[in-house]
Design an enzyme around this catalytic site. Structure first.
Site, PDB file in Angstrom:
ATOM      1  N   ASP A   1       6.570  -7.172  13.135  1.00  0.00           N
ATOM      2  CA  ASP A   1       5.713  -6.449  12.190  1.00  0.00           C
ATOM      3  C   ASP A   1       4.480  -5.935  12.933  1.00  0.00           C
ATOM      4  OD1 ASP A   1       3.985  -5.655  10.116  1.00  0.00           O
ATOM      5  OD2 ASP A   1       4.796  -7.163   8.749  1.00  0.00           O
TER       6      ASP A   1
ATOM      7  N   SER B   1       2.743  -6.965   1.750  1.00  0.00           N
ATOM      8  CA  SER B   1       1.686  -6.273   2.482  1.00  0.00           C
ATOM      9  C   SER B   1       0.331  -6.433   1.794  1.00  0.00           C
ATOM     10  CB  SER B   1       2.076  -4.796   2.645  1.00  0.00           C
ATOM     11  OG  SER B   1       1.232  -4.132   3.545  1.00  0.00           O
TER      12      SER B   1
ATOM     13  N   TRP C   1       0.832  -1.204   0.000  1.00  0.00           N
ATOM     14  CA  TRP C   1       0.000   0.000   0.000  1.00  0.00           C
ATOM     15  C   TRP C   1       0.862   1.248   0.000  1.00  0.00           C
ATOM     16  CZ3 TRP C   1      -0.106   3.679   3.963  1.00  0.00           C
ATOM     17  CH2 TRP C   1      -1.107   4.647   3.866  1.00  0.00           C
TER      18      TRP C   1
ATOM     19  N   HIS D   1       7.909  -4.576   9.230  1.00  0.00           N
ATOM     20  CA  HIS D   1       7.121  -4.712   7.997  1.00  0.00           C
ATOM     21  C   HIS D   1       7.967  -4.503   6.741  1.00  0.00           C
ATOM     22  CE1 HIS D   1       3.246  -5.191   6.140  1.00  0.00           C
ATOM     23  NE2 HIS D   1       3.219  -3.980   5.610  1.00  0.00           N
TER      24      HIS D   1
END
Length: 264
Positions: A215, A96, A31, A244
């Site tokens: 994460d 992700s 994203w 992440h």
């Protein structure tokens, strides 16, 4: 294909980075990120004799901005890239929220072009209802992303890649700010409101799940471990101490792990 762009009709196009030669690895950014986030990992894969392809999602980076931020539309964009470059035997790597694009592509378009899937810090399979997240919380987040994106970045950039330099964080923040604001908000809604359980359970290609145990964007116990249990035959690889943004903090290790599976 025309130069570095895959046409998508009505003057719209997806910008593609296509480096090196060898078996193809297609990398999907998460994203609000674009293909540049994979740069270091791509160079490592090129050094291992692999061709790397990373494109900017609709509304991200140098791609144009048109309606269509749901997983069905984004999966069709991925299909256009694979078909436009006539890629086969692809190792598909998705970070992700892009995990949903990859899984939905396989559900909609089949496995004819894809040899294996590697999910990196994948979000889901559900967000709302997990870890105390509610629809109201998602609506509040989307309002903030629409009205104060820079404020949200300031509060959230450091946990993405702990230990990254200030210049690297500024570069990633600029990448987010470069996105279409509509794309930022609408893709976040897609990620939050989707249920990828059936897509994941129906996968029929070899799958590796790579996830950091620090994460906070997609906690291991709510995402990586869930996928490894849900996907038939999935392999789980946990990066201890990683958050992440492993393509930033662990690019060399990630390239090695992808290359070993892409050259089997």
């Amino acid at each position: 294909m025309s130069g570095a762009f895959i046409p998508r009709g009505d003057g719209h196009a997806l910008h593609v980075r296509d480096w090196g030669d060898g078996p193809p690895v297609v990398l999907l950014a998460g994203w609000a990120m674009d293909g540049r986030i994979w740069g270091e990992t791509m160079l490592g894969l090129n050094a291992a004799g692999l061709r790397t392809i990373a494109y900017d999602r609709n509304g991200h980076g140098r791609s144009t901005d048109r309606p269509g931020y749901g997983y069905d539309a984004l999966a069709d964009d991925l299909a256009a890239v694979l078909e436009g470059l006539d890629l086969r035997g692809v190792t598909l790597v998705a970070h992700s929220g892009a995990g949903g694009e990859a899984m939905r592509y396989l559900a909609r378009h089949g496995r004819a072009r894809v040899a294996r899937l590697i999910l990196v810090g994948a979000t889901g399979p559900r967000v709302i209802g997990q870890g105390g997240i509610t629809a109201e919380m998602v609506a509040l987040l989307c309002r903030q992303l629409g009205s104060d994106l820079s404020g949200w970045i300031d509060a959230n950039i450091d946990p993405f890649a702990p230990g990254a330099s200030r210049r690297t964080n500024d570069w990633m923040a600029a990448m987010v700010l470069d996105c279409s604001r509509r794309a930022v908000v609408e893709f976040q809604r897609t990620i939050a409101h989707s249920d990828l359980s059936s897509d994941a359970a129906g996968l029929d290609v070899p799958v590796t799940v790579i996830h950091g145990d620090r994460d906070v964007s997609a906690p291991l116990d709510l995402s990586g471990r869930v996928y490894s249990d849900m996907i038939p035959g999935a392999e789980l690889v946990v990066y201890e101490g990683a958050a992440h943004g492993v393509m930033v903090t662990h690019a060399g290790r990630l390239a090695d792990d992808i290359a070993r599976r892409a050259t089997r």
